[in-house]
Design a protein around this motif. Structure first.
Motif, PDB file in Angstrom:
ATOM      1  N   THR A   1       0.822  -1.211   0.000  1.00 23.32           N
ATOM      2  CA  THR A   1       0.000   0.000   0.000  1.00 23.32           C
ATOM      3  C   THR A   1       0.856   1.261   0.000  1.00 23.32           C
ATOM      4  N   MET A   2       2.167   1.086   0.260  1.00 27.29           N
ATOM      5  CA  MET A   2       3.126   2.194   0.237  1.00 27.29           C
ATOM      6  C   MET A   2       3.939   2.157  -1.069  1.00 27.29           C
ATOM      7  N   ASN A   3       3.476   1.331  -2.015  1.00 28.46           N
ATOM      8  CA  ASN A   3       4.161   1.145  -3.300  1.00 28.46           C
ATOM      9  C   ASN A   3       5.570   0.583  -3.153  1.00 28.46           C
ATOM     10  N   ILE A   4       5.779  -0.229  -2.142  1.00 27.66           N
ATOM     11  CA  ILE A   4       7.034  -0.966  -1.977  1.00 27.66           C
ATOM     12  C   ILE A   4       6.668  -2.439  -2.057  1.00 27.66           C
ATOM     13  N   ILE A   5       7.131  -3.086  -3.107  1.00 23.58           N
ATOM     14  CA  ILE A   5       6.780  -4.481  -3.350  1.00 23.58           C
ATOM     15  C   ILE A   5       7.992  -5.350  -3.053  1.00 23.58           C
ATOM     16  N   PHE A   6       7.806  -6.360  -2.232  1.00 24.27           N
ATOM     17  CA  PHE A   6       8.884  -7.319  -1.995  1.00 24.27           C
ATOM     18  C   PHE A   6       8.323  -8.714  -1.803  1.00 24.27           C
ATOM     19  N   ASP A   7       9.189  -9.677  -2.014  1.00 22.19           N
ATOM     20  CA  ASP A   7       8.853 -11.084  -1.807  1.00 22.19           C
ATOM     21  C   ASP A   7       9.553 -11.568  -0.552  1.00 22.19           C
ATOM     22  N   ILE A   8       9.059 -12.679  -0.016  1.00 26.20           N
ATOM     23  CA  ILE A   8       9.707 -13.292   1.139  1.00 26.20           C
ATOM     24  C   ILE A   8      10.197 -14.673   0.753  1.00 26.20           C
ATOM     25  N   THR A   9      11.244 -15.106   1.430  1.00 28.87           N
ATOM     26  CA  THR A   9      11.796 -16.434   1.197  1.00 28.87           C
ATOM     27  C   THR A   9      11.144 -17.423   2.161  1.00 28.87           C
ATOM     28  N   PRO A  10      11.265 -18.712   1.881  1.00 24.69           N
ATOM     29  CA  PRO A  10      10.753 -19.687   2.850  1.00 24.69           C
ATOM     30  C   PRO A  10      11.446 -19.500   4.201  1.00 24.69           C
ATOM     31  N   PRO A  11      10.710 -19.707   5.281  1.00 27.00           N
ATOM     32  CA  PRO A  11      11.304 -19.499   6.605  1.00 27.00           C
ATOM     33  C   PRO A  11      12.318 -20.585   6.945  1.00 27.00           C
ATOM     34  N   MET A  12      13.246 -20.199   7.787  1.00 24.57           N
ATOM     35  CA  MET A  12      14.229 -21.140   8.323  1.00 24.57           C
ATOM     36  C   MET A  12      14.202 -20.960   9.836  1.00 24.57           C
ATOM     37  N   SER A  13      14.273 -22.039  10.563  1.00 20.53           N
ATOM     38  CA  SER A  13      14.289 -21.915  12.021  1.00 20.53           C
ATOM     39  C   SER A  13      15.616 -22.427  12.564  1.00 20.53           C
ATOM     40  N   MET A  14      15.983 -21.865  13.684  1.00 23.22           N
ATOM     41  CA  MET A  14      17.186 -22.316  14.385  1.00 23.22           C
ATOM     42  C   MET A  14      16.923 -22.163  15.869  1.00 23.22           C
ATOM     43  N   HIS A  15      17.510 -23.040  16.628  1.00 25.54           N
ATOM     44  CA  HIS A  15      17.397 -22.877  18.074  1.00 25.54           C
ATOM     45  C   HIS A  15      18.608 -23.488  18.745  1.00 25.54           C
ATOM     46  N   GLY A  16      18.934 -22.898  19.868  1.00 25.83           N
ATOM     47  CA  GLY A  16      20.094 -23.349  20.619  1.00 25.83           C
ATOM     48  C   GLY A  16      20.511 -22.288  21.615  1.00 25.83           C
ATOM     49  N   ARG A  17      21.613 -22.571  22.264  1.00 29.12           N
ATOM     50  CA  ARG A  17      22.172 -21.678  23.267  1.00 29.12           C
ATOM     51  C   ARG A  17      23.433 -21.047  22.688  1.00 29.12           C
ATOM     52  N   ALA A  18      23.683 -19.827  23.046  1.00 29.37           N
ATOM     53  CA  ALA A  18      24.886 -19.100  22.622  1.00 29.37           C
ATOM     54  C   ALA A  18      24.949 -18.928  21.106  1.00 29.37           C
ATOM     55  N   LEU A  19      23.809 -18.588  20.508  1.00 32.65           N
ATOM     56  CA  LEU A  19      23.789 -18.305  19.075  1.00 32.65           C
ATOM     57  C   LEU A  19      24.361 -16.907  18.834  1.00 32.65           C
TER      58      LEU A  19
END
Length: 158
Positions: A109-127
Motif C-alpha cells: 500500500t506504500m508502493n514498496i513491493i517485496f517477496d519473502i523467502t521460505p522461513p528457516m528456524s534455528m534454536h540453541g544456546r549461545a547463538l
C-alpha cells in the motif's frame, strides 16, 4: 549500507501484532526498539525470513524455547507441544510466513513491493548471528511481558 528508515518499522510491528491477535494473543504492545548485535546467550528459538525485491535483508523472530512451544501449540489448535520437533518447527515457520506476508501486504500500500523467502528456524544456546545490515530489535509484549522480539535487518532497495 544505510540502515532501514525508521518510518518503515511500523508495518513490521503492525503485522506482528495483527497476526498474534488472530491467534488469540491479545494485548500486544511495542517495547523500546534498540540496535542488536544478534547475540543470543540463552536458549533461543529464531524464525528467519528473507526479504527480496523493493527491500532486501532478513527478519528474525526470536523467542525463548518455552515461548516457541507455547506458540506452536496455539498454531496447532492447542495440541500440547513438548519439544521443538519437525511439526512444531513447521508451525512456527508458518508464523513467520504469516507475519512477513502481512507485512508485505502493508508495504504494497506504500508502493514498496517485496517477496519473502521460505522461513528457516534455528534454536540453541549461545547463538551469534551476523548481518551486513544493522539489526533493529523491537520487543513485542503481551500483558506487560516480552513475548517475542523482531530483529529487522532490512534496507530499502533504491
Amino acid at each position: 549500507m544505510a540502515a532501514l528508515d525508521i518510518k518503515y518499522l511500523n508495518p513490521f510491528v503492525k503485522a506482528t501484532i495483527t497476526i498474534l491477535e488472530m491467534l488469540g494473543l491479545n494485548g500486544g504492545a511495542v517495547g523500546k526498539p534498540s540496535l542488536s548485535d544478534l547475540s543470543f546467550p540463552e536458549s533461543t528459538f529464531i524464525i528467519q525470513v528473507g526479504v527480496t525485491g523493493g527491500m532486501r535483508g532478513q527478519v528474525l523472530i526470536g523467542m525463548t524455547d518455552q515461548r516457541a512451544k507455547e506458540i506452536a501449540s496455539v498454531m496447532m489448535m492447542g495440541m500440547p507441544v513438548e519439544s521443538l520437533d519437525d511439526m512444531a518447527c513447521s508451525a512456527l515457520g508458518e508464523l513467520g510466513n504469516m507475519i512477513l506476508g502481512n507485512t508485505s501486504t502493508i508495504f504494497s500500500t506504500m508502493n514498496i513491493i517485496f517477496d519473502i523467502t521460505p522461513p528457516m528456524s534455528m534454536h540453541g544456546r549461545a547463538l551469534k548471528l551476523q548481518s551486513d545490515i544493522p539489526a533493529i530489535a523491537i520487543p513485542i509484549n503481551i500483558n506487560g511481558n516480552n513475548y517475542i522480539t523482531l530483529y529487522i535487518c532490512v534496507e530499502e532497495v533504491k
